[in-house]
Design a protein around this motif. Structure first.
Motif, PDB file in Angstrom:
ATOM      1  N   UNK A  71      23.110  38.723 106.041  1.00 38.54           N
ATOM      2  CA  UNK A  71      22.616  39.427 107.224  1.00 38.54           C
ATOM      3  C   UNK A  71      22.917  40.906 107.069  1.00 38.54           C
ATOM      4  N   UNK A  72      21.886  41.729 107.277  1.00 37.89           N
ATOM      5  CA  UNK A  72      21.995  43.177 107.142  1.00 37.89           C
ATOM      6  C   UNK A  72      21.426  43.808 108.414  1.00 37.89           C
ATOM      7  N   UNK A  73      22.240  44.631 109.058  1.00 37.61           N
ATOM      8  CA  UNK A  73      21.840  45.246 110.328  1.00 37.61           C
ATOM      9  C   UNK A  73      21.248  46.638 110.165  1.00 37.61           C
ATOM     10  N   UNK A  74      21.159  47.139 108.951  1.00 32.87           N
ATOM     11  CA  UNK A  74      20.623  48.475 108.710  1.00 32.87           C
ATOM     12  C   UNK A  74      19.105  48.423 108.655  1.00 32.87           C
ATOM     13  N   UNK A  75      18.458  48.993 109.653  1.00 34.72           N
ATOM     14  CA  UNK A  75      17.007  49.154 109.645  1.00 34.72           C
ATOM     15  C   UNK A  75      16.260  47.851 109.325  1.00 34.72           C
ATOM     16  N   UNK A  76      16.257  46.896 110.267  1.00 34.21           N
ATOM     17  CA  UNK A  76      15.540  45.637 110.003  1.00 34.21           C
ATOM     18  C   UNK A  76      14.045  45.868 109.782  1.00 34.21           C
ATOM     19  N   UNK A  77      13.603  45.525 108.597  1.00 29.48           N
ATOM     20  CA  UNK A  77      12.232  45.746 108.189  1.00 29.48           C
ATOM     21  C   UNK A  77      11.869  44.615 107.232  1.00 29.48           C
ATOM     22  N   UNK A  78      10.750  43.948 107.450  1.00 28.54           N
ATOM     23  CA  UNK A  78      10.409  42.779 106.656  1.00 28.54           C
ATOM     24  C   UNK A  78      10.146  43.133 105.193  1.00 28.54           C
ATOM     25  N   UNK A  79       9.612  44.315 104.925  1.00 27.11           N
ATOM     26  CA  UNK A  79       9.400  44.733 103.537  1.00 27.11           C
ATOM     27  C   UNK A  79      10.746  44.932 102.834  1.00 27.11           C
ATOM     28  N   UNK A  80      11.699  45.580 103.507  1.00 31.39           N
ATOM     29  CA  UNK A  80      13.036  45.751 102.946  1.00 31.39           C
ATOM     30  C   UNK A  80      13.722  44.397 102.761  1.00 31.39           C
ATOM     31  N   UNK A  81      13.528  43.488 103.709  1.00 34.16           N
ATOM     32  CA  UNK A  81      14.116  42.142 103.597  1.00 34.16           C
ATOM     33  C   UNK A  81      13.607  41.453 102.333  1.00 34.16           C
ATOM     34  N   UNK A  82      12.318  41.511 102.103  1.00 32.62           N
ATOM     35  CA  UNK A  82      11.721  40.881 100.925  1.00 32.62           C
ATOM     36  C   UNK A  82      12.198  41.552  99.641  1.00 32.62           C
ATOM     37  N   UNK A  83      12.317  42.881  99.653  1.00 32.05           N
ATOM     38  CA  UNK A  83      12.794  43.603  98.474  1.00 32.05           C
ATOM     39  C   UNK A  83      14.253  43.260  98.165  1.00 32.05           C
ATOM     40  N   UNK A  84      15.116  43.213  99.184  1.00 34.50           N
ATOM     41  CA  UNK A  84      16.516  42.837  98.980  1.00 34.50           C
ATOM     42  C   UNK A  84      16.626  41.413  98.444  1.00 34.50           C
ATOM     43  N   UNK A  85      15.824  40.517  99.006  1.00 34.90           N
ATOM     44  CA  UNK A  85      15.823  39.125  98.560  1.00 34.90           C
ATOM     45  C   UNK A  85      15.513  39.047  97.065  1.00 34.90           C
ATOM     46  N   UNK A  86      14.492  39.737  96.638  1.00 36.38           N
ATOM     47  CA  UNK A  86      14.095  39.692  95.228  1.00 36.38           C
ATOM     48  C   UNK A  86      15.130  40.384  94.341  1.00 36.38           C
ATOM     49  N   UNK A  87      15.774  41.441  94.835  1.00 32.73           N
ATOM     50  CA  UNK A  87      16.863  42.079  94.097  1.00 32.73           C
ATOM     51  C   UNK A  87      18.011  41.091  93.897  1.00 32.73           C
ATOM     52  N   UNK A  88      18.366  40.365  94.959  1.00 34.10           N
ATOM     53  CA  UNK A  88      19.459  39.399  94.866  1.00 34.10           C
ATOM     54  C   UNK A  88      19.107  38.246  93.921  1.00 34.10           C
ATOM     55  N   UNK A  89      17.869  37.794  93.966  1.00 35.69           N
ATOM     56  CA  UNK A  89      17.439  36.724  93.057  1.00 35.69           C
ATOM     57  C   UNK A  89      17.508  37.215  91.605  1.00 35.69           C
ATOM     58  N   UNK A  90      17.061  38.438  91.361  1.00 30.25           N
ATOM     59  CA  UNK A  90      17.138  39.012  90.009  1.00 30.25           C
ATOM     60  C   UNK A  90      18.597  39.129  89.561  1.00 30.25           C
ATOM     61  N   UNK A  91      19.490  39.494  90.473  1.00 22.71           N
ATOM     62  CA  UNK A  91      20.914  39.598  90.140  1.00 22.71           C
ATOM     63  C   UNK A  91      21.476  38.226  89.771  1.00 22.71           C
ATOM     64  N   UNK A  92      21.088  37.191  90.487  1.00 26.88           N
ATOM     65  CA  UNK A  92      21.547  35.834  90.161  1.00 26.88           C
ATOM     66  C   UNK A  92      21.029  35.429  88.776  1.00 26.88           C
ATOM     67  N   UNK A  93      19.782  35.750  88.473  1.00 25.89           N
ATOM     68  CA  UNK A  93      19.233  35.464  87.138  1.00 25.89           C
ATOM     69  C   UNK A  93      20.043  36.175  86.061  1.00 25.89           C
TER      70      UNK A  93
END
Length: 188
Positions: A71-93
């Motif tokens: 959960x991130x409270x900084x500037x809730x934005x669906x595009x940023x949410x999707x970008x963070x999600x993909x960054x985290x998935x890439x980090x797990x890879x």
């Protein structure tokens, strides 16, 4: 960003943890957070966020997963949410490669060969970004139409250590992004 790795009990994921302030209501963590836990996954249609899954009446199930609720409270934005999600998935890879595991990221999912290791969703509430990442521990209890694989099948047996390692890596990645965003001035 605060990190909590729950090791002393199992928590099943039913989709409700994607609601805002879940970490605060359940663990007293106020603000940006990652809560990591292990448990079953069984998301009913009424809790599904992905409208494609709802329209297809897909089952989202697993008998044993590691769950990352972010959960991130900084500037809730669906595009940023999707970008963070993909960054985290890439980090797990990236971290799985340290275990000698060759992965492929398809959108917001992790595959090993043609077998699906993870599920994920990102969305926003009026106050926060919410991300769920689920990683199969074993490929059991998963819908028959999903060709899945789990961590144990790729040789990762110390699940608690893996939970914590990934949680810390995601926390560090977010904190670096946050710091980098604060140290720059605007372009003139």
């Amino acid at each position: 960003m605060e990190l909590l790795v729950v090791k002393d009990k199992r928590i099943d994921y039913d989709g409700s943890a994607i609601r805002s302030h879940w970490a605060y209501r359940n663990f007293g963590i106020l603000g940006n957070s990652i809560v990591v836990f292990r448990g079953k996954c069984d998301v009913k249609v009424e809790e599904m966020i992905d409208i494609e899954d709802v329209r297809a009446q897909k089952e989202i199930k697993s008998d044993d997963m590691i769950h990352y609720i972010i959960e991130v409270f900084d500037f809730p934005n669906v595009l940023l949410a999707s970008a963070l999600q993909k960054l985290f998935i890439a980090k797990i890879c990236e971290l799985l490669s340290e275990y000698g595991v060759k992965t492929k990221r398809k959108g917001d999912d992790i595959y090993i060969k043609d077998k699906k290791l993870s599920i994920s969703i990102a969305t926003v509430s009026p106050v926060s970004i919410k991300i769920h990442i689920g990683i199969n521990v074993e490929a059991k209890g998963i819908p028959k139409d999903v060709n899945a694989i789990g961590l144990r099948e790729i040789g990762i047996d110390d699940i608690e250590a893996f939970m914590e390692k990934i949680g810390k890596a995601l926390q560090e990645e977010f904190n670096k992004v946050k710091k980098d965003s604060l140290k720059v001035r605007w372009a003139e």
